[in-house]
Design an enzyme around this catalytic site. Structure first.
Site, PDB file in Angstrom:
ATOM      1  CG  ASN A   1      -9.132  -1.798  11.680  1.00 11.85           C
ATOM      2  OD1 ASN A   1      -8.185  -2.409  11.219  1.00 11.85           O
ATOM      3  ND2 ASN A   1      -9.615  -0.695  11.114  1.00 11.85           N
TER       4      ASN A   1
ATOM      5  CD  GLU B   1      -8.954   0.629   7.558  1.00 11.54           C
ATOM      6  OE1 GLU B   1      -8.815  -0.321   8.350  1.00 11.54           O
ATOM      7  OE2 GLU B   1      -8.514   1.766   7.786  1.00 11.54           O
TER       8      GLU B   1
ATOM      9  CG  HIS C   1      -5.875  -2.454   8.671  1.00 11.41           C
ATOM     10  ND1 HIS C   1      -6.040  -1.190   9.188  1.00 11.41           N
ATOM     11  CD2 HIS C   1      -4.536  -2.694   8.757  1.00 11.41           C
ATOM     12  CE1 HIS C   1      -4.884  -0.708   9.552  1.00 11.41           C
ATOM     13  NE2 HIS C   1      -3.945  -1.589   9.313  1.00 11.41           N
TER      14      HIS C   1
ATOM     15  CG  ASP D   1      -0.318  -0.557   2.473  1.00 11.56           C
ATOM     16  OD1 ASP D   1       0.911  -0.507   2.591  1.00 11.56           O
ATOM     17  OD2 ASP D   1      -1.063  -1.054   3.341  1.00 11.56           O
TER      18      ASP D   1
HETATM   19  C1  F6R Z   1       1.401  -1.553   6.065  1.00 10.90           C
HETATM   20  C2  F6R Z   1       0.158  -2.273   6.164  1.00 10.90           C
HETATM   21  C3  F6R Z   1      -0.668  -2.285   7.400  1.00 10.90           C
HETATM   22  C4  F6R Z   1       0.150  -2.553   8.653  1.00 10.90           C
HETATM   23  C5  F6R Z   1      -0.742  -2.522   9.903  1.00 10.90           C
HETATM   24  C6  F6R Z   1       0.045  -2.746  11.168  1.00 10.90           C
HETATM   25  O1  F6R Z   1       1.968  -1.723   4.769  1.00 10.90           O
HETATM   26  O2  F6R Z   1      -0.218  -2.846   5.191  1.00 10.90           O
HETATM   27  O3  F6R Z   1      -1.657  -3.277   7.272  1.00 10.90           O
HETATM   28  O4  F6R Z   1       0.782  -3.790   8.539  1.00 10.90           O
HETATM   29  O5  F6R Z   1      -1.382  -1.284   9.972  1.00 10.90           O
HETATM   30  O6  F6R Z   1       0.924  -1.674  11.345  1.00 10.90           O
HETATM   31  P1  F6R Z   1       2.017  -1.679  12.510  1.00 10.90           P
HETATM   32  O7  F6R Z   1       3.008  -2.731  12.148  1.00 10.90           O
HETATM   33  O8  F6R Z   1       2.616  -0.303  12.447  1.00 10.90           O
HETATM   34  O9  F6R Z   1       1.290  -1.951  13.770  1.00 10.90           O
END
Ligand code: F6R
Length: 254
Positions: free
Chosen positions: A135, A142, A137, A67
């Site tokens: 959440n 989401e 994701h 992303d």
């Molecule tokens: C980032 C991504 C997100 C993160 C998720 C957890 O490329 O795709 O899904 O993996 O938000 O983020 P952290 O590791 O910062 O808790």
């Protein structure tokens, strides 16, 4: 699904890096799906350390990041393009022509998403690294009534913007949209490596891996994939002790 729980997150990072490096050693032209956020940082550090010791090259590896924020140029210090250079690409021999990150500044975001999907079709992902949002994701898919299969633009949930505000000077600077690979593309990877750390994710880890399969928790769809490895630290796995095969694995080669 193989779930492993580690005493310390450094051991988890070591093991995750080793799995990725094994893939590259076996298949020097592997296609890796990569994630950003705080969880993979230790993994990328270990990959850089290993690269510096010699004997491994990434020059024929192709990568696809999950992303990118919409509206942040690649030079912005919180863009995922900049993150990848800072954490991994800038310290190794990844070939910039083979590293792909959605362009959140594209004038035509729909065309950008279609072009990303076309590239993904041409280079199917061998190993997809994933983190987990609070959440549920994965990527920026989401929770919703329905999920989208391909790469698309997503409105970030307030909770996701709040979670990521720690990286920005001001919470209002967190972009409201992102481009993300879709759930369908993520599930097409031949193998998936989900890494999760921290007590604050213990509930969502349980919901994702041992709860019902539902679009209200996108990570729960990983339960439908035939080749998923989950690496948890002690805290993230503390509500899953009834289903974990390998309790508190020590990893001695760190
Ligand atoms: C980032 C991504 C997100 C993160 C998720 C957890 O490329 O795709 O899904 O993996 O938000 O983020 P952290 O590791 O910062 O808790």
């Amino acid at each position: 699904m193989l779930i492993k729980r580690f005493e310390r997150k450094e051991e988890l990072a070591c093991h995750a890096a080793e799995l990725i490096l094994n893939e590259v050693a076996e298949r020097p032209d592997a296609v890796l799906g990569l994630a950003t956020g705080s969880t993979p940082i230790g993994i990328y550090e270990k990959m850089v350390e290993r690269y510096r010791r010699g004997g491994i090259s990434f020059r024929n590896v192709t990568t696809f990041n999950l992303d990118e924020y919409v509206g942040l140029p690649a030079t912005h210090e919180q863009s995922y393009a900049r993150y990848m250079i800072g954490q991994l690409f800038g310290h190794t021999d990844f070939d910039p022509t083979r590293t792909h990150i959605p362009n959140g500044m594209a004038a035509d975001l729909t065309a950008e998403c279609a072009a990303y999907d076309a590239l993904l079709r041409k280079h199917p992902v061998d190993l997809q690294l994933l983190g987990l949002g609070h959440n549920g994701h994965i990527g920026f898919n989401e929770p919703d009534h329905a999920l989208i299969g391909g790469t698309h633009v997503v409105d970030l949930k307030p909770a996701t913007r709040a979670a990521n505000a720690r990286f920005f000077n001001n919470p209002s600077e967190v972009p409201t949209q992102a481009i993300t690979m879709g759930i369908g593309s993520i599930l097409k990877a031949k193998a998936i490596l989900l890494v999760v750390t921290g007590a604050d994710k213990a509930d969502i880890v349980r919901e994702s891996l041992a709860g019902p399969i539902t679009t209200a928790c996108p990570a729960s769809l990983l339960q439908t994939h035939a080749n998923v490895t989950v690496l948890l630290d002690r805290d993230a796995g503390r509500k899953l002790t009834d289903v974990i095969d390998n309790e508190l694995l020590a990893h001695n080669q760190c």
